[in-house]
Design an enzyme around this catalytic site. Structure first.
Site, PDB file in Angstrom:
ATOM      1  N   ASN A 212      -3.465   1.298  -3.370  1.00 52.31           N
ATOM      2  CA  ASN A 212      -4.386   0.419  -2.637  1.00 52.31           C
ATOM      3  C   ASN A 212      -5.867   0.773  -2.837  1.00 52.31           C
ATOM      4  OD1 ASN A 212      -2.050  -0.031   0.101  1.00 52.31           O
ATOM      5  ND2 ASN A 212      -2.531  -1.468  -1.545  1.00 52.31           N
TER       6      ASN A 212
ATOM      7  N   ASP B 273       3.524  -5.844   5.050  1.00 52.89           N
ATOM      8  CA  ASP B 273       2.877  -6.599   3.965  1.00 52.89           C
ATOM      9  C   ASP B 273       2.584  -8.040   4.386  1.00 52.89           C
ATOM     10  OD1 ASP B 273       1.788  -6.952   1.472  1.00 52.89           O
ATOM     11  OD2 ASP B 273       3.707  -7.106   0.421  1.00 52.89           O
TER      12      ASP B 273
HETATM   13  C1  IPE Z   1       2.461  -2.001  -0.188  1.00 47.70           C
HETATM   14  O1  IPE Z   1       1.857  -3.251  -0.102  1.00 47.70           O
HETATM   15  C2  IPE Z   1       1.604  -0.969   0.457  1.00 47.70           C
HETATM   16  C3  IPE Z   1       1.415  -1.093   1.906  1.00 47.70           C
HETATM   17  C4  IPE Z   1       1.991  -1.955   2.688  1.00 47.70           C
HETATM   18  C5  IPE Z   1       0.530  -0.128   2.470  1.00 47.70           C
HETATM   19  P1  IPE Z   1       1.036  -3.867  -1.316  1.00 47.70           P
HETATM   20  O2  IPE Z   1       0.683  -5.240  -0.899  1.00 47.70           O
HETATM   21  O3  IPE Z   1      -0.065  -2.969  -1.700  1.00 47.70           O
HETATM   22  O4  IPE Z   1       2.143  -3.869  -2.456  1.00 47.70           O
HETATM   23  P2  IPE Z   1       2.167  -4.555  -3.897  1.00 47.70           P
HETATM   24  O5  IPE Z   1       1.073  -3.938  -4.693  1.00 47.70           O
HETATM   25  O6  IPE Z   1       1.991  -6.016  -3.721  1.00 47.70           O
HETATM   26  O7  IPE Z   1       3.514  -4.224  -4.440  1.00 47.70           O
HETATM   27  C1  IPE Z   2      -0.514  -5.288   3.671  1.00 43.02           C
HETATM   28  O1  IPE Z   2      -1.004  -6.569   3.511  1.00 43.02           O
HETATM   29  C2  IPE Z   2      -1.581  -4.307   4.105  1.00 43.02           C
HETATM   30  C3  IPE Z   2      -1.943  -3.295   3.115  1.00 43.02           C
HETATM   31  C4  IPE Z   2      -1.441  -3.165   1.930  1.00 43.02           C
HETATM   32  C5  IPE Z   2      -2.977  -2.374   3.499  1.00 43.02           C
HETATM   33  P1  IPE Z   2      -1.711  -7.015   2.159  1.00 43.02           P
HETATM   34  O2  IPE Z   2      -3.172  -6.727   2.297  1.00 43.02           O
HETATM   35  O3  IPE Z   2      -1.047  -6.419   0.996  1.00 43.02           O
HETATM   36  O4  IPE Z   2      -1.479  -8.581   2.192  1.00 43.02           O
HETATM   37  P2  IPE Z   2      -1.104  -9.522   0.966  1.00 43.02           P
HETATM   38  O5  IPE Z   2       0.102  -8.938   0.323  1.00 43.02           O
HETATM   39  O6  IPE Z   2      -2.277  -9.540   0.063  1.00 43.02           O
HETATM   40  O7  IPE Z   2      -0.839 -10.835   1.616  1.00 43.02           O
HETATM   41 MG    MG Z   3       0.501  -7.009  -0.146  1.00 45.58          MG
END
Ligand code: IPE
Ligand code: IPE
Ligand code: MG
Length: 258
Positions: free
Chosen positions: A87, A39
């Site tokens: 997502n 993340d």
């Molecule tokens: C969790 O990350 C899913 C992945 C890393 C693929 P998100 O960034 O989507 O999680 P939330 O929605 O902030 O909890």
């Molecule tokens: C994790 O990074 C990757 C996926 C969930 C695919 P994020 O895209 O959630 O990054 P933040 O949380 O917005 O910084």
């Molecule tokens: Mg995230």
């Protein structure tokens, strides 16, 4: 370490420090399965004044580093949460970019997976992925299926609730009472050990619908480091932290030490 992944590790100070951390790990107490919620890509990019996709692209190097680190240590299973069922709610531009990045990364990395004897697996509702992504994934899984050093599990269009629901649907109509073993055997992780260590980067302290069943007794490790900055050093730190935990499984501490 003459493989392609090791290239670019040119900072001597960092190398010494990484090696020292790695050497402190007890190889006899390695988690048999490590799960990672990767993340912070978006915030990493934002900090640099770049679009979110820039963060995802840079996250690929962290995937390489952590896969190599896990394989070198001898961790049998590494699961990476790459795309959750939630997502899909992101802007279409970002979802499409992530799916294309996946195809490009799989195609680019397959040779390295082969060279390093790593088997690729994927869990999640793969049928909903764009067909190019699905095809690239299936052929990489097929090509690497005989590899034995480590299993790299990509969680794609995955969620813990989805997994439990599909398992229950598989077992529906069973003539006898369903046991915990039946359910575990119907999950997408059937045959894998439950993750003993779950790492989440970026400072978020939640599970975000990842392995709900499988993490029943997993040890959690949270770090503020954003995924594109996550390196072997951080991974080793997480394992060292894991190795200091007393895993009681309901017993008392005294029972474990007497
Ligand atoms: C969790 O990350 C899913 C992945 C890393 C693929 P998100 O960034 O989507 O999680 P939330 O929605 O902030 O909890
Ligand atoms: C994790 O990074 C990757 C996926 C969930 C695919 P994020 O895209 O959630 O990054 P933040 O949380 O917005 O910084
Ligand atoms: Mg995230």
């Amino acid at each position: 370490m003459a493989d392609k992944w090791s290239a670019g590790n040119s900072c001597t100070f960092a190398t010494v420090s990484v090696d020292t951390t790695k050497a402190a790990i007890d190889p006899g107490k390695l988690p048999q399965h490590i799960a990672v919620i990767m993340d912070g890509n978006g915030r990493w990019a934002k900090q640099k004044g770049k679009p979110r996709v820039f963060g995802h692209k840079n996250g690929v190097e962290s995937v390489r580093q952590i896969t190599e680190a896990a394989a070198e240590l001898g961790v049998p299973y590494l699961s990476l949460y790459a795309f959750s069922t939630e997502n899909w709610s992101r802007p279409a531009l970002e979802v499409n970019a992530l799916m294309s990045l996946l195809v490009a990364t799989i195609k680019k990395e397959i040779e390295t997976l082969q060279k390093n004897n790593i088997r690729l697996q994927a869990i999640g509702d793969l049928s909903r992925l764009p067909s190019k992504t699905h095809q690239a994934l299936l052929s990489a899984i097929e090509e690497t299926k005989a590899n034995t050093r480590m299993t790299l599990v990509l969680a794609l269009n995955y969620s813990g609730k989805w997994d439990i629901t599909q398992a229950v649907n598989k077992l529906r109509g069973a003539s006898s009472e369903i046991t915990q073993d039946d359910l575990a055997g119907a999950l997408s992780t059937a045959g894998m050990p439950d993750p003993e260590l779950m790492i989440r980067t970026s400072g978020e302290v939640r599970i975000s619908n990842f392995f709900l069943w499988q993490l029943a007794y997993g040890e959690f490790y949270f770090t503020d480091v954003l995924w594109p900055d996550f390196r072997k050093q951080h991974f080793y730190q997480a394992i060292l932290d894991f190795q200091t935990r007393q895993r009681r499984f309901g017993k008392t501490g005294e029972q474990l030490t007497s």
